[in-house]
Write an enzyme that holds these catalytic residues in place. Structure first.
Site, mmCIF file in Angstrom:
data_model
loop_
_atom_site.group_PDB
_atom_site.id
_atom_site.type_symbol
_atom_site.label_atom_id
_atom_site.label_comp_id
_atom_site.label_asym_id
_atom_site.label_seq_id
_atom_site.Cartn_x
_atom_site.Cartn_y
_atom_site.Cartn_z
ATOM 1 N N ASP A 38 0.831 -1.215 0.000
ATOM 2 C CA ASP A 38 0.000 0.000 0.000
ATOM 3 C C ASP A 38 0.865 1.265 0.000
ATOM 4 O OD1 ASP A 38 -2.165 -1.622 0.043
ATOM 5 O OD2 ASP A 38 -2.571 -1.400 2.186
ATOM 6 N N LYS A 117 -14.395 -26.279 -16.823
ATOM 7 C CA LYS A 117 -15.196 -25.265 -17.521
ATOM 8 C C LYS A 117 -15.729 -24.318 -16.453
ATOM 9 C CE LYS A 117 -18.751 -24.661 -20.946
ATOM 10 N NZ LYS A 117 -19.471 -23.630 -20.171
HETATM 11 N N1 5U1 Z 1 -11.678 -24.134 -20.123
HETATM 12 C C1 5U1 Z 1 -12.295 -23.698 -21.231
HETATM 13 N N2 5U1 Z 1 -13.478 -23.093 -21.237
HETATM 14 N N3 5U1 Z 1 -13.724 -22.814 -22.535
HETATM 15 C C2 5U1 Z 1 -14.806 -22.200 -23.084
HETATM 16 N N4 5U1 Z 1 -11.792 -23.809 -22.473
HETATM 17 C C3 5U1 Z 1 -12.696 -23.253 -23.300
HETATM 18 N N5 5U1 Z 1 -12.657 -23.113 -24.640
HETATM 19 C C4 5U1 Z 1 -13.705 -22.498 -25.232
HETATM 20 C C5 5U1 Z 1 -14.796 -22.035 -24.463
HETATM 21 C C6 5U1 Z 1 -15.956 -21.375 -25.141
HETATM 22 O O1 5U1 Z 1 -13.732 -22.316 -26.562
HETATM 23 C C7 5U1 Z 1 -12.656 -22.760 -27.373
HETATM 24 C C8 5U1 Z 1 -12.679 -24.239 -27.565
HETATM 25 C C9 5U1 Z 1 -12.817 -22.108 -28.719
#
Ligand code: 5U1
Length: 404
Positions: A38, A117
């Site tokens: 900080d 995801k």
């Molecule tokens: N982890 C991950 N999430 N995600 C979402 N990879 C990933 N890849 C994506 C998306 C929409 O799209 C690519 C395969 C183009």
């Protein structure tokens, strides 16, 4: 040795602060006490206030946000932001693998990159000469919104790339999300100040990014996990997806620590089972696993269908949001009015992903009947999420019995 000039001191402070926040927010290592951080940050701000001509787009001081915008402007994605096809069972996942092998006319096992995801908001970041110049939402995949000021406030997003070897123009894609602990913290604070309560971390992340005032975004605990590179220069400089992500790590990006490469679809099945079992213990919400053919040459060969790549799939987890029976509701409406619940056994309400009851704080609509108040709907958070307390939809007058 000569005293460093003020300009040199400014540069040194910027470097130090970038490095400390990279260690803290990306590597999860604390290398300096908060109070010292900080102090250095304040020193930086003082120098920049005295010398506005030295301000720079990649200074750590940009993290605090900027003057509010009137509206977000639109951004066209040079390379469209794709979506993913989904599968919901192991059999469908095996079919996906089989389709690829058939298309490649090769039955040899394939290497897949496996990543969680994240349940967040897909975003693109553009770097020119190593400096972050633009952040944009996915929008419809072709046109999104310019949220540059907002993404600059997210500490795990580098304002300036680390290391060497990055191309002149680099576009990185990933997911902005709110970790569960941060979500609980902001909702607790909102409960005690009668502020906005978010239904789930995804909702909170989306609401935080949609702020025209980036100083508000700066107060929200957001992170970004990167999962792809849109090749701005038109040249692939890696051979595999996983190699690209490892390089993004070297350049200062947060990449999922759960990233693994497996050498067959059976490895994907095992990865899915492992993460599904650990799902509740993760620091953030995930709604499935993404599997990608790791070889970029094979990805290119496989291409796309419609808006989704043939070389990737999302294996979704079973849903955690459920409809359940309402057992009890507590309402407090002023000091003297008690709201009686009518026909509670026919009611339904929504619970969030953490299986918490998303209790309605504000009673929105009720009316008096036979000396009782009949509750029609109470608010869960604000806006779209209504707790339906009664299945009857008879018209009501809201004029006398409407509370916020
Ligand atoms: N982890 C991950 N999430 N995600 C979402 N990879 C990933 N890849 C994506 C998306 C929409 O799209 C690519 C395969 C183009």
């Amino acid at each position: 040795m000569a005293e460093p000039s003020l300009r040199e001191r400014l540069n040194a402070l910027r470097e130090q602060l970038h490095s400390y926040s990279y260690h803290y927010y990306v590597l999860n290592e604390s290398t300096i006490p908060d109070a010292e951080y900080d102090r250095l940050f304040r020193e930086l701000q003082e120098i920049e206030a005295a010398h506005p001509e030295w301000q720079s787009a990649d200074s750590p001081s940009q993290r605090v946000g900027a003057e509010p915008l009137a509206a977000f402007s639109q951004v066209r994605h040079e390379t469209p932001m794709l979506s993913l096809d989904n599968v919901f069972s192991e059999a469908e996942l095996l079919d996906f693998d089989q389709r690829i092998k058939t298309r490649l006319k090769d039955s040899a096992e394939l290497s897949y990159a496996c990543e969680p995801k994240l349940d967040g908001i897909a975003v693109s970041l553009l770097y020119v000469d190593g400096v972050l110049v633009r952040g944009a939402t996915r929008g419809d995949g072709r046109v999104g919104e310019d949220i540059t000021q907002n993404v600059k406030t997210i500490a795990s997003i580098p304002l300036k790339l680390r290391g060497t070897g990055w191309p002149e123009e680099l576009e990185v894609r990933g997911e902005i999300y709110m970790p569960r602990a941060g979500f609980a913290r902001i909702n607790d604070a909102a409960r005690s100040s009668d502020g906005k309560i978010f239904v789930n971390p995804r909702n909170a992340a989306a609401g935080s990014l949609r702020q025209l005032d980036s100083r508000i975004t700066a107060t929200r605990p957001l992170e970004m996990s990167c999962y792809g590179i849109a090749l701005g220069d038109g040249e692939a400089w890696f051979y595999s997806h996983s190699e690209g992500l490892a390089t993004l790590r070297d350049w200062g990006f947060l990449v999922s620590p759960e990233l693994r490469v497996v050498d067959s679809i059976q490895g994907c099945v095992a990865y899915y089972q492992d993460l599904l079992a650990r799902r509740d213990g993760l620091a953030y919400d995930i709604d499935g696993i993404v599997f990608k053919v790791d070889s970029l040459a094979l990805q290119e060969h496989l291409g796309f269908v419609s808006r989704a790549p043939r070389w990737a799939i999302a294996h979704k987890f079973p849903a955690q949001e459920e409809i359940t029976q309402l057992r009890d509701v507590e309402f407090q409406v002023g000091r003297t009015v008690i709201v009686g619940l009518y026909n509670a056994s026919t009611t339904v309400y929504k619970i969030n992903r953490q299986k918490e009851r998303v209790a309605g704080r504000g009673l929105r609509r009720a009316w008096r009947e036979s000396g009782q108040f009949r509750v029609v709907a109470a608010e869960v958070g604000r806006g779209r999420n209504w707790l339906q307390v009664n299945q009857e939809r008879s018209p009501i007058s809201m004029s006398n019995h409407y509370w916020r």
